[in-house]
Design a protein around this motif. Structure first.
Motif, PDB file in Angstrom:
ATOM      1  N   GLU A  56      17.991  -6.982 -57.251  1.00 10.96           N
ATOM      2  CA  GLU A  56      19.328  -6.642 -56.767  1.00 10.96           C
ATOM      3  C   GLU A  56      20.294  -6.605 -57.953  1.00 10.96           C
ATOM      4  N   PRO A  57      20.908  -5.444 -58.226  1.00 12.32           N
ATOM      5  CA  PRO A  57      21.842  -5.359 -59.353  1.00 12.32           C
ATOM      6  C   PRO A  57      23.141  -6.116 -59.058  1.00 12.32           C
ATOM      7  N   GLU A  58      23.789  -6.556 -60.115  1.00 16.44           N
ATOM      8  CA  GLU A  58      25.112  -7.165 -59.990  1.00 16.44           C
ATOM      9  C   GLU A  58      26.157  -6.057 -60.022  1.00 16.44           C
ATOM     10  N   ASP A  59      27.153  -6.157 -59.156  1.00 18.07           N
ATOM     11  CA  ASP A  59      28.210  -5.140 -59.091  1.00 18.07           C
ATOM     12  C   ASP A  59      28.885  -4.940 -60.446  1.00 18.07           C
ATOM     13  N   GLU A  60      29.117  -6.033 -61.159  1.00 16.68           N
ATOM     14  CA  GLU A  60      29.780  -5.967 -62.467  1.00 16.68           C
ATOM     15  C   GLU A  60      28.996  -5.071 -63.441  1.00 16.68           C
ATOM     16  N   SER A  61      27.678  -5.156 -63.408  1.00 16.02           N
ATOM     17  CA  SER A  61      26.846  -4.344 -64.295  1.00 16.02           C
ATOM     18  C   SER A  61      26.894  -2.867 -63.896  1.00 16.02           C
TER      19      SER A  61
END
Length: 65
Positions: A56-61
């Motif tokens: 799951e990617p981080e929104d910030e990235s």
């Protein structure tokens, strides 16, 4: 004197800083610190859609990209 390169640097490109974020690339290089000599290299990109199946990617990235 040992002329073999027995040092390796590894780098991964991820979509976040926490454990479980998808990996988008893997790179490695053999090197000899005493001389600065660089040897064999490796680089592989991972398909974005395939990477999302494993984390799951981080929104910030995602905003940084």
């Amino acid at each position: 004197m040992n002329r073999l390169m027995n040092n390796m640097m590894l780098d991964i490109g991820t979509l976040g800083k926490k454990a479980g974020c998808p990996i988008l690339s893997v790179a490695a290089v053999m090197f000899k610190p005493a001389t600065g000599r660089v040897g064999p290299t490796f680089y592989a990109r991972i398909d974005y859609q395939a990477a999302l199946k494993y984390g799951e990617p981080e929104d910030e990235s995602l905003q940084w990209c």
